[in-house]
Structure formats: C-alpha cells, structure tokens
Enzyme design. Sequence first.
Site, mmCIF file in Angstrom:
data_model
loop_
_atom_site.group_PDB
_atom_site.id
_atom_site.type_symbol
_atom_site.label_atom_id
_atom_site.label_comp_id
_atom_site.label_asym_id
_atom_site.label_seq_id
_atom_site.Cartn_x
_atom_site.Cartn_y
_atom_site.Cartn_z
ATOM 1 N N ILE A 182 0.840 -1.200 0.000
ATOM 2 C CA ILE A 182 0.000 0.000 0.000
ATOM 3 C C ILE A 182 0.871 1.245 0.000
ATOM 4 O O ILE A 182 1.755 1.397 0.844
ATOM 5 C CB ILE A 182 -0.945 0.005 1.216
ATOM 6 C CG1 ILE A 182 -1.899 -1.198 1.156
ATOM 7 C CG2 ILE A 182 -1.738 1.294 1.287
ATOM 8 C CD1 ILE A 182 -2.786 -1.360 2.379
ATOM 9 N N CYS A 183 0.618 2.143 -0.962
ATOM 10 C CA CYS A 183 1.334 3.412 -1.089
ATOM 11 C C CYS A 183 2.835 3.130 -1.223
ATOM 12 O O CYS A 183 3.258 2.372 -2.088
ATOM 13 C CB CYS A 183 0.994 4.328 0.078
ATOM 14 S SG CYS A 183 1.639 6.010 -0.093
ATOM 15 N N GLN A 184 3.661 3.733 -0.381
ATOM 16 C CA GLN A 184 5.098 3.462 -0.427
ATOM 17 C C GLN A 184 5.363 1.975 -0.217
ATOM 18 O O GLN A 184 6.317 1.424 -0.780
ATOM 19 C CB GLN A 184 5.817 4.285 0.641
ATOM 20 C CG GLN A 184 7.327 4.138 0.625
ATOM 21 C CD GLN A 184 7.982 4.810 1.819
ATOM 22 O OE1 GLN A 184 7.481 4.733 2.944
ATOM 23 N NE2 GLN A 184 9.102 5.480 1.586
ATOM 24 N N MET A 201 -1.841 -1.169 -3.970
ATOM 25 C CA MET A 201 -2.923 -0.195 -3.778
ATOM 26 C C MET A 201 -2.311 1.201 -3.671
ATOM 27 O O MET A 201 -1.319 1.399 -2.968
ATOM 28 C CB MET A 201 -3.724 -0.503 -2.503
ATOM 29 C CG MET A 201 -4.626 -1.708 -2.613
ATOM 30 S SD MET A 201 -5.587 -1.986 -1.080
ATOM 31 C CE MET A 201 -6.624 -0.526 -1.048
ATOM 32 N N GLY A 220 3.605 -0.310 -1.445
ATOM 33 C CA GLY A 220 3.435 -0.906 -2.758
ATOM 34 C C GLY A 220 4.682 -0.772 -3.609
ATOM 35 O O GLY A 220 5.027 -1.671 -4.391
#
Length: 355
Positions: free
Chosen positions: A146-148, A170, A150
């Site tokens: 998720i985010c970083q 995501m 990811g």
Amino acid sequence: MKGPLGFNADDLLQETLAMQRKLLDGLKLLPSVEDVDYGATAREEVWRDGKVALYRFIGAEAPVHATPLLIVYALVNRPYMVDLQADRSLVQRLLALGHDVYVLDWGYPDRSERYQTLEDYLLRYVDGAVDHLHDAAAAPVNMLGICQGGVFALCYAALRQHKLANLITMVTPVDFQTPDNMLSHWARQVDVDLLVDTLGNIPADLMNASYLMLKPFRLNVQKYVGLLDILDDKAALEDFLRMEKWIFDSPDLAGETFRDFIKQFYQSNGLMHDGVRIGEAMVQLSQVTLPVLNIYAEQDHLVPPDASRAMRGRIGSADYTESSFRGGHIGIYVSGRAQREVPGTITAWLKDRSR
C-alpha cells in the site's frame, strides 16, 4: 425579503441560535468521549527483527485460504489505517472473506536507525517476514503493498519473485513525475542531502506539515470548521478523533532511507527506466512476471491515477489487472464504498489465481 447575499436578518439569527445550541450540546458531550484508539482487530506477534514486527490478525473463524496475505504499508504512517475501527477495517473484511492476514509494523525509528537503508527495509525486514511465512506455509506468499509499501512490494517482487504467489498494489506510484503530482513537485526541489545531513532522521511533524500544506485550506481549516457540525454526535466525533490520532501518530523516518527514496524515486523517477538500486541489485520491473492486481483511487491527490497506471506495460507480467475505485488516498480503504467493493475485488482476483 432576502438581501443581496441571499439571506435576511431572521435567517442569520436562526443560524446563530442553531450553532449556539450545537456548541452547548457539544460541551455537554465532550466529557463523555473517552480516549480513542485504532486497531480494531486482535493480533498476535509471530516474528520480530529489532523494532520491526510481523503480526497475524485473528478472525472470528479460521482462514479458508491457505496462502498467507502479507500487508506491507508505508513508512510514514502507522499501518493500522487498514484496521482503523470495526466498521472501517479492510483487515476485518478480508478476514471475513477467509484470508489469513498479516501486517508488517515498522515501529518507531530512533537515532540508532539513522543509517538504515532501503536495502535493510526490503532485503532484511520484508524478506525476513516473507521467509517466516513462506516456511510456515511451505508455499509462496500473497503480498499486498500500500502506497510506499506498494513501491517496496514491486521492488521486492523484482528481486525475490520466487517467494511470492501474487502481488496486489494499492495507491502505488510508478511514475513519480506526472504533472498532477503535487507531492512530487515539492520532493524534486528538496536539497535532500542538506536536509538529512542536518536533521539525521526526518521528523514526523515535518512530514505531516508537508502533506497538510498540499491542501492547506481543506486540511488545516475546512475540516476543523466542519467539526462544529458533529460536536453533538458522539459516534461521529469519535470517528473524527480516531482519524486525527492516526494522522499525528507518525514515526520519524530513517535518514538514509529517506535520502535514498527521494533521490531514486522522486528526483530520478527510477522505476520508469530501471534506475533503482537496492544494495548491489538493480530493480527491473520487467522481471515482475507473477500475477499483479493494481488498485488505485480516482480522486487521489498523493498518488494520482496516472502515476499508478504507469505500471501497465512496464512490468513483465502477462497477467496484469487494473481496478479503480472512487475515493481519495485514504478513503479507498476506509470509506463505506471501499469496504463494500475493495475486499471483494481482491478476493475474487486471488480466487481465480489460487493454486
């Protein structure tokens, strides 16, 4: 009769009286609001390396799906946005759908972690957690970044793909220099060497201030003015305070990791041309050939859709799926719509690729 501004003195009086009543009700309610916390789901620690811990979430029923699902979150916030509260928990929905869910908790870096690098985070901590799950399940692991987190997951998959079964990202950027990326415009102008050499670890308060200033009116004024509308609603007020507590309970960032991440991803846009180095290894997205589900938010101001959609055509996987959902960077996993749609999308996608 309405005046030139569309209201008359009686309208103004009634609005003022209504606000006074709401404030009085709020003053009566506030003493009954206890300290709020996030992290709604029971969990147990199953692995640790220093401050970094791997937790397994405990659902009401035993998992149906045998393959562990490991959530890798960003460094800048605590990972429990995915388990904020009972009615806003991506974790609880995934557990209810039969997944065996784990999360990496990075802890709170202090000065002893000042010189930790991206190699430490990916090839020591992420790899250590994956090895633990891989050995326990005797099979590859599903990873949700998720985010970083990811970005970390993509890089990890490029280097250690044989340990993973499927990859889900995501709100994950690949192109860090899209024209509508406000955070990128700031990060690309930072003298990151001077910043890290001066401060060492990057204070959480500095990072939070930077994010808030991307939308200064909305995030510094409007939401607190809107607080007046919910002062007499205990549940809504607790939701607001829980979100605020999560936002400002942020870890400092290890200085060398921050330096490396800003330079390689934001300033050099390394994922777009295979220019990211993790230790001695070069990350090539073409080496990511496992199934990938890329989920992005249509109203995301931190990771604009184009930044995430750039993954298409750059990874080597012939099994690549994109799914977009209405919402912003946080709303995609805490909003009511997200709770209804995102976990089901993940589950259906994984089911089609189960071994």
